[in-house]
Structures are given as C-alpha cells and as structure tokens.
Design an enzyme around this catalytic site. Structure first.
Site, PDB file in Angstrom:
ATOM      1  N   PRO A 239       2.508  -1.998   5.022  1.00 58.35           N
ATOM      2  CA  PRO A 239       1.940  -3.000   5.541  1.00 58.35           C
ATOM      3  C   PRO A 239       2.060  -3.524   7.378  1.00 58.35           C
ATOM      4  CG  PRO A 239       4.548  -2.337   4.403  1.00 58.35           C
ATOM      5  CD  PRO A 239       3.723  -1.670   4.617  1.00 58.35           C
TER       6      PRO A 239
ATOM      7  N   CYS B  18      -5.751  -6.427   3.635  1.00 62.81           N
ATOM      8  CA  CYS B  18      -6.290  -5.768   4.050  1.00 62.81           C
ATOM      9  C   CYS B  18      -6.545  -6.165   5.248  1.00 62.81           C
ATOM     10  CB  CYS B  18      -7.100  -4.693   4.237  1.00 62.81           C
ATOM     11  SG  CYS B  18      -6.182  -4.037   3.083  1.00 62.81           S
TER      12      CYS B  18
ATOM     13  N   THR C 211      -4.645   3.097   4.526  1.00 67.70           N
ATOM     14  CA  THR C 211      -5.229   2.744   5.899  1.00 67.70           C
ATOM     15  C   THR C 211      -3.985   3.286   6.810  1.00 67.70           C
ATOM     16  OG1 THR C 211      -6.177   1.762   4.695  1.00 67.70           O
ATOM     17  CG2 THR C 211      -6.123   0.673   6.711  1.00 67.70           C
TER      18      THR C 211
ATOM     19  N   GLU D  15     -10.025   4.987   2.427  1.00 67.63           N
ATOM     20  CA  GLU D  15     -10.903   3.792   1.060  1.00 67.63           C
ATOM     21  C   GLU D  15     -11.324   2.901   1.473  1.00 67.63           C
ATOM     22  OE1 GLU D  15     -11.510   5.111  -2.296  1.00 67.63           O
ATOM     23  OE2 GLU D  15     -12.618   3.349  -1.927  1.00 67.63           O
TER      24      GLU D  15
ATOM     25  N   LYS E  90     -11.748   3.563   9.796  1.00 66.78           N
ATOM     26  CA  LYS E  90     -10.951   2.416   8.317  1.00 66.78           C
ATOM     27  C   LYS E  90     -10.949   1.493   9.083  1.00 66.78           C
ATOM     28  CE  LYS E  90      -9.641   0.776   5.108  1.00 66.78           C
ATOM     29  NZ  LYS E  90     -10.902   0.112   4.145  1.00 66.78           N
TER      30      LYS E  90
ATOM     31  N   VAL F  41      -5.855   0.949  -5.110  1.00 66.24           N
ATOM     32  CA  VAL F  41      -6.309   1.847  -4.220  1.00 66.24           C
ATOM     33  C   VAL F  41      -6.527   3.209  -5.200  1.00 66.24           C
ATOM     34  CG1 VAL F  41      -6.710   3.439  -2.467  1.00 66.24           C
ATOM     35  CG2 VAL F  41      -6.558   0.449  -2.090  1.00 66.24           C
TER      36      VAL F  41
END
Ligand code: NAD
Ligand code: UGA
Length: 460
Positions: free
Chosen positions: A88, A273, A127, A157, A217, A11
């Site tokens: 994570p 993700c 995120t 994002e 998100k 990202v």
C-alpha cells in the site's frame, strides 16, 4: 515441484489457484497470516468474488492446491516462493502519501531466509518500486546460511478484477524479469517460464532484466489510468460543447494506433492499484531527480480526483443547490462490475461528499456487504442507543433504494442495472426525478421519454 505463495489476497489466491489447476503435478500452497481469510479459501464462501474462480478452486483444492496459515512449513518445502502481499501507499515518514510501504515484503524476505534450508527461487508477484529486488536480495543473503542461494525474479501480475480468471487463463503476456547476465539467473527465469508454459504459449512469455520487469508493471498501470483520465478530461469538454464523449471515444478508438479499450468515460477510476502505483511512480521520479516527469504523471491522479468531485457537485447543483435531507439512491458501490472490491471506489468519495452535504444515501450493490459500505463511508450502522443511522440506508433491492429518492446515481456498471424497470423507479421518486449516469450505461433517450431528467458523463 512445490510452489508456495505468501499472501492469499486478490492476486495470490486466484493466481495460485490457476497454476494448480493447470499444473496438476505441481503442489501449490498458499500461506497467509490472516486466519479468517485462509478459512474462507478452504470453505464454499471464497473471500474473493470472481466469475469462474469457484470452479477453478474446487477442481484443484485438496488435490494439489492448499491454503494454510503455516507459512513456515510452506516456505521450507517450496522450490519456488511467490511473494504476493500488499504494497500500500506509505502513510507515515519519508514518502508518506506516495511511496510504497515495503514492510510486508521485507517481513516475507526475513521469513524466507530464516526458514529455508536449501536454495530457492523467490518471485516478486506484488507490484513493487523499481530496484526493490536489490533490497530483497540483500535482506535474503544477509540472513541466510552459507551455501544457500536465492534467485530473485520479478513476475508482476496484470490481471484485472472481475476478469481475473479469464486474464489468468489467456494472458496477453507473462513477464519474467531476472538476472539475465548470470547463468543462475537465466536458469531461474527458465524454471518459472516452464511453469507458465503448461498453458501459456512460449511467445507470450517475455523475459527481461529485473529492473525492466519491475518498472513495466508500474508503467502499464500508469498508461491504462492515463487513458481514463484523458477521456474523462474530454468528457467535461463534451458537456460544454455538445459533443458526445462515447462518440468521440469510438471515433478515436477506430484508429488502430489508439485502439478502442480503456476509453470509457466514467465517474473516475477506482481500485486498489491505479492510484497507488501512479503515486509510487511519481515518488520514484522525484527520488531520481525528475520533477517534470513526476508532475506529468501526477496529473493523471489530479484529473481523476477532479472527475469524482465534479460528479458530486453536479448532483448538488442540479438538485437546486441543496441535497440536505434528500434521499439519493446510489446504484453500485464496487469500483467496477463483477467484483465485491471497494478499494478506492469512486462511490465512496462521491458518497462522502453527499453526506457532507447532509443527503440521505440509499445504497444498493449486488455484491458489496453492508458492513463494507458503512466502513467506506466512515459511518456507523447504529448510534450508542442502537438506533439505525438515519443518513445511510443499505438496500438489497434497487427499487427500494430509489423509492422516495430525489436523485439516482449509477456508480458501478453492473449489467443488472441496465434492465431495471425504470418506469417503476420513476413512479416511486420525487419529481423532477433526476438520474446521474456515472457510467453511461443506461438508455438515456428511453429514460427521458419516461420523464427523467438525465445527466450523462460527457454529453447526452
Ligand atoms: P490483498 O491485500 O488482497 O492481499 C495481501 C495478503 O497478504 C493479505 O491477505 C495479507 O494478510 C497477506 N500477508 C501480509 N503479510 C503477510 C506475510 N508476512 N505472510 C503471509 N501473508 C501475508 O492484496 P492484493 O490485492 O492481492 O495485492 C497484492 C499485490 O499484488 C499488491 O502489490 C498489488 O499492487 C498487486 N496487484 C494487485 C492486483 C489486484 O487486482 N488486486 C492486480 C495486480 C497486482
Ligand atoms: C487494473 C489493471 O487493468 C490490471 O492490468 C492490473 O493488473 C491491476 O489494475 C492492478 O495492478 O491491480 P483493476 O484495477 O482490477 O485492474 O481493474 P480495471 O479494469 O483496470 O479498472 C480500474 C478502474 O478504471 C475501475 O474503476 C474501472 O471502472 C475504471 N475504468 C476502466 C474506466 O473508468 N474506464 C475504462 O475505460 C476502463
């Protein structure tokens, strides 16, 4: 204006490259603690494969785009600091297996507080769980000098890998969350909006309060993954009833309220993700005392795991209940086409299942390295004496992978797999020759005419 970004990953790298490319009068510095990664960003072999990325990086690098390991200087000089480090799933302690591990985020906050000698805007690009900005603000203000103020913004994002450059250049929307209720908060939102306004129409820049932005998100990813699990659940019903899942997806997708996207049945979604963010959402629901809501979203993951193991079982049962010693060609290992990323790829789980059944895997992927495939399969390339692993064969050539195989499984939807010479592949395989199309991208009728036995997800 000077921007810095902590984290030069999938990202941070492409996002900052696009900002630099579009805003030639803004200096953008991307800092990472991983020296090898920074060296790669400064070389001709970028660490991330993305169509179009090379051109964007080459146009801006050295002009107003810089990659460095010197995060102290990058932080000191910046007016806006993006934080784009990994978040994570936690593997230890409270919330293990579900909650997001925020240690990298907190370390960034402490670095920013320590090395800033004036007020700055800090932007959450990673995120994050809803209400993380609260913790971030507390850490920043507890560790900074008097008179220095940090405005924290959330700017998640939405790019997808494989189409990152396209997504960054023409985003459906840019989301900026901030302290809408204060003047300083509104000014910070405006400053960041102005950066995106260099190329994104103002009506596509949405502003909200911090918590709505953070939560949006996670919810966006949960809704996208839910569509895949929904269509995958229907794929199993199609196989039992003679309906065809692609036809069903097309028919329902023509309803403008449903829409056609993200309805492609598959061997299961992967990527870094979807699973992580849904688990995080599940954890948050449990934490806030909403177990029914948590169970609802957890089902998306349960269905995805089921789809992956259903596919491996199908291979084993079809090959007369044993794959022991049989060569199985795997076409594709990346979690989707046009990327070299294998995080949470379905191929890894199916591959491990087949290895448990003592199959011999012959893997071909146009972009994933052999080291990565061995690592993901938890196998070593050689034994202690240096003999090659007899169970895993990584092939540069798809025909070589299929040679001598009993079955061939399409794991990733790379376009190049559609145009292979399947007659040649058929001739090199044991008979009956089985194809398991985990992505439904091949012409199944043509394959049957050649002589293949074909299993397609969700029907013929
Ligand atoms: P990544 O693992 O590719 O990159 C993270 C980078 O941060 C690594 O290079 C790491 O070395 C670096 N880093 C860690 N601690 C640091 C520190 N203190 N200072 C500087 N650098 C540090 O991760 P990614 O895929 O880029 O994801 C980053 C975030 O963006 C995650 O929260 C993810 O959920 C989110 N996200 C990812 C995608 C995607 O497509 N991969 C899309 C949208 C959002
Ligand atoms: C996803 C989201 O699409 C992005 O908006 C988001 O920013 C990103 O996650 C993130 O937060 O990391 P990404 O995982 O890169 O992007 O790729 P997707 O195109 O969403 O694909 C995810 C997985 O779902 C892949 O394995 C893909 O093959 C699978 N998929 C996708 C299907 O099986 N069927 C579909 O119809 C679509």
């Amino acid at each position: 204006m000077k921007i810095c970004c902590l984290g030069a990953g999938y990202v941070g790298g492409p996002t900052m490259a696009m900002i630099a490319y579009k805003c030639s009068d803004i200096t953008v510095t991307v800092a990472d603690i991983n020296e090898a990664r920074i060296n790669a960003w400064n070389s001709d072999e970028l660490p991330v494969f993305e169509p179009g990325l090379d051109d964007v990086v080459k146009a801006a690098r050295g002009r107003n785009l810089f990659f460095t390991t010197d995060k102290v200087t990058a932080i000191k000089e910046a007016d806006i600091i993006f934080v784009s480090v990994g978040t994570p799933t936690k593997t230890y302690g409270a919330g293990a297996g579900k909650a997001a591990d925020l240690k990298y985020i907190e370390l960034c906050a402490r670095d920013i507080a320590e090395h800033s000698d004036r007020s700055k805007i800090v932007v959450e690009k990673s995120t994050l769980p809803v209400r993380t900005a609260q913790g971030l603000k507390t850490v920043l203000s507890a560790n900074t000098r008097e008179g220095i103020d940090f405005q924290v913004l959330s700017n998640p994002e939405f790019l997808a890998e494989g189409t990152a450059i396209e997504d960054l250049e023409n985003p459906d929307r840019v989301l900026i969350g901030g302290e809408e209720e204060t003047e300083a908060g509104r000014a910070a939102i405006e400053t960041l909006a102005k950066v995106y306004e260099y190329w994104v129409p103002r009506e596509n820049i949405i502003t909200t309060n911090l918590w709505s932005s953070e939560l949006s998100k996670l919810v966006a990813n949960a809704f996208l993954a839910q569509r895949i699990s929904s269509i995958n659940s229907i794929s199993a019903l199609c196989e039992r009833t003679g309906a065809n899942v692609d036809q069903v997806a097309y028919a329902i997708g023509r309803d403008s309220r449903i829409g056609p996207k993200f309805l492609k049945a598959s061997v299961g979604f992967g990527g870094s993700c979807f699973q992580k963010d849904i688990l995080n959402l599940v954890y948050l629901c449990e934490y806030f005392g909403l177990p029914d809501v948590a169970a609802y979203w957890e089902q998306v993951i349960i269905m995805n795991d089921w789809q992956k193991s259903r596919f491996s079982q199908k291979i084993v049962t079809t090959l007369f209940n044993t794959v022991n010693g049989k060569r199985i060609a795997m076409l594709g290992f990346a979690f989707k086409k046009d990327t070299n990323d294998t995080r949470e790829t379905a191929a890894m789980y199916v591959g491990r299942d087949l290895l448990d059944e003592q199959a011999v895997l012959a893997v071909h992927d146009p972009k994933v390295s052999r080291e990565q495939i061995f690592k993901d399969l938890k196998e070593s390339e050689t034994d202690a004496e240096g003999n090659p692993n007899p169970l895993v064969d990584i092939c540069d050539d798809p025909y070589e992978a299929a040679k001598g195989a009993h079955g061939l499984a399409v794991m990733t939807e790379w376009d190049s797999f559609k145009d292979l010479d399947y007659k040649k592949i058929y001739e090199g395989m044991y008979k009956p020759a089985f194809i398991f199309d985990g992505r439904n991208i091949l012409d199944h009728e043509a394959l049957r005419e050649i002589g293949f036995e074909v299993f397609a997800i969700g029907g013929k």
